[in-house]
Motif scaffolding. Structure first.
Motif, short mmCIF file in Angstrom:
data_model
loop_
_atom_site.label_atom_id
_atom_site.label_comp_id
_atom_site.label_asym_id
_atom_site.label_seq_id
_atom_site.Cartn_x
_atom_site.Cartn_y
_atom_site.Cartn_z
N UNK A 189 5.90 -29.47 -18.08
CA UNK A 189 6.19 -29.10 -16.74
C UNK A 189 6.05 -27.67 -16.59
N UNK A 190 5.26 -27.10 -15.57
CA UNK A 190 4.73 -25.65 -15.40
C UNK A 190 5.37 -25.29 -14.05
N UNK A 191 5.98 -24.08 -14.20
CA UNK A 191 6.56 -23.45 -13.03
C UNK A 191 5.40 -22.61 -12.31
N UNK A 192 5.75 -21.81 -11.32
CA UNK A 192 4.91 -21.04 -10.66
C UNK A 192 3.84 -20.09 -11.19
N UNK A 193 2.77 -19.89 -11.23
CA UNK A 193 1.94 -18.82 -11.82
C UNK A 193 1.86 -18.99 -13.19
N UNK A 202 3.64 -23.21 -7.63
CA UNK A 202 2.80 -22.65 -6.93
C UNK A 202 1.66 -21.95 -7.80
N UNK A 203 0.18 -22.00 -7.81
CA UNK A 203 -0.49 -21.26 -8.75
C UNK A 203 -0.81 -21.64 -10.12
N UNK A 204 -0.01 -22.63 -10.48
CA UNK A 204 -0.03 -22.92 -11.91
C UNK A 204 -1.53 -23.45 -12.35
N UNK A 205 -1.88 -23.36 -13.56
CA UNK A 205 -2.92 -23.59 -14.21
C UNK A 205 -3.06 -24.42 -15.71
N UNK A 206 -3.73 -25.32 -15.54
CA UNK A 206 -3.73 -25.95 -16.97
C UNK A 206 -5.23 -26.29 -17.30
#
Length: 432
Positions: free
Chosen positions: A247-251, A277-281
């Motif tokens: 699970x990824x948070x913003x940015x 918002x703006x997360x990257x994987x």
């Protein structure tokens, strides 16, 4: 799949959750070919797995032949956690982390800090309904009561990677006469604006049939960065099931490299939720099969916030009668405008008996998105082989050089030199 019906559920703050999972195993049953995510799995072998509670102590479990695990793993500085058949081996572990990093066992956290591991056992949906997709995850929730917990505070930058080694030792003397497979877990929390690297190495010893079922749960905070490397190299007499939930948070930024090399059936499943918002994987992987191996990649990335980006890049090399599976999904939820997602799966078949089953999946429920995917299947280039042989390179070496060039593009993505060297050695071309 069966369970040890006499197995007790250890008493702790989350025992009721695990007991509920235990009760669901009979209802869910072992996955069949009708389950798309398990369509190409060896169902007869999966049905022979029997799960139960972990051993009480791992200290004396490894034999003299396997006691020196350092020769089997990448040489890394920094903390390390060794898990043997579902129980942390404290004598072979180093749980001391730098300032801002707390490393403990799941067993201790269940008793002392259950709030830090609660999300690992919470497999419900937003409405509080139980959402266990298959009996193997249920078995892990029920019996995966030990492993590693890594909690990284805000604004921490780690120089050395954290290494988690999960070892499966097959045989009744090591697992007991009631079950032949173990469950374990790994929980990672990276605080806001922190950066870290975690390496998970999966090994096995023994010639008996057995299995390991390992689940990793990762949360990446606002503007945090995590590199995650997973090395799967258990013996081909064993089955290895792995699930990574992120699970990824913003940015935030999450980069994962997986190498699916061992096991008769090696399954690596990633489920990534881009929640801020703006997360990257960036997910990449290499599966390299021989003999009758089945190497299975199950990938799902859920875009649930605006302006997120994802990349999936997987390569398969398959020889003899081995089978590769790539089932990659991109799910764009309503409101996830500005999504930028790419997916590719390239495969090299070295034998007419080898097989690849590749299936890209896209579900787009938002506007103004950019999503693309592609897959290729091919064999070694005869023209390139002829060119190399015409310049005096022997046929076997020319073939190996072409295979290495194809595979090394995935190896080069790993940011740790010693891990790259380990993978290169494992694939047998460190002298090239």
């Amino acid at each position: 799949m069966t369970i040890d019906s006499t197995a007790p559920v250890a008493s702790d703050a989350l025992a009721h959750v695990r007991l509920g999972a235990l009760e669901q195993i009979a209802t869910l049953g072992t996955p069949t070919k009708r389950d798309e995510a398990w369509r190409y799995a060896p169902h007869r072998s999966l049905g022979e797995l029997t799960f139960g509670p972990p051993i009480e102590s791992a200290t004396d479990l490894l034999t003299d032949a396997s006691a020196n695990i350092d020769k089997h793993i990448p040489a890394l500085d920094g903390p390390r956690i060794v898990v043997v058949n579902g129980t942390v081996d404290l004598e072979r572990s180093n749980l001391t982390g730098p300032d801002g990093v707390r490393i403990s066992t799941i067993a201790d956290a269940l008793l002392e800090r259950p709030e830090r591991v609660a999300a690992h056992y919470d497999v419900g949906d937003d409405q509080g309904n139980t959402a266990i997709p298959d009996s193997f995850l249920a078995a892990n929730v029920a019996f995966g009561v030990d492993g590693a917990v890594v909690h990284i505070a805000d604004d921490v930058e780690l120089d050395a990677p954290i290494h988690v080694i999960d070892i499966a030792v097959a045989g009744e003397a090591h697992l007991g006469d009631t079950h032949n497979a173990h469950c374990s877990g790994m929980i990672v929390h990276v605080g806001a604006r922190s950066s870290a690297t975690v390496v998970e190495t999966r090994l096995g010893f023994g010639t008996d049939f057995g299995g390991s079922n390992v689940r990793t749960t990762i949360t990446v905070g606002d503007e945090a960065t995590l590199e995650h490397v997973l090395l799967q190299d258990v013996p081909t007499t064993q089955i290895h099931l792995s699930r990574v939930d992120v699970t990824q948070a913003a940015g935030s930024s999450f980069r994962a490299s997986s190498f699916n090399l061992g096991a008769s059936y090696g399954r690596l499943a990633y489920d990534v939720h881009l929640a801020g918002k703006g997360a990257h994987v960036d997910l990449s992987g290499l599966f390299f099969g021989f003999g009758d191996q089945v190497l299975d990649q199950q990938i799902t990335v859920v875009h649930d916030a605006a302006d997120c980006s994802s990349r999936q890049t997987y390569r398969g090399v398959l020889d003899d009668s081995s089978t590769g599976v790539f089932n990659g999904g991109i799910d764009v939820k309503p409101g996830a405008d500005g999504t930028d997602a790419e997916q590719s799966n390239d495969n090299l078949l070295l034998s007419n008996r080898a097989e690849i089953n590749t299936q890209p999946r896209l579900e787009i429920l938002a506007d103004e998105v950019a999503c693309k995917h592609g897959a290729t299947v091919g064999q070694l280039d005869d023209t390139a082989l002829y060119y190399m042989r015409s310049r005096g390179i022997p046929a076997d070496e020319a073939r190996r050089l072409l295979i290495n060039g194809f595979a090394d593009q995935m190896v080069d993505k790993v940011g740790i030199g010693t891990v790259r060297a380990w993978i290169t050695h494992r694939m047998g071309h460190d002298d090239v």
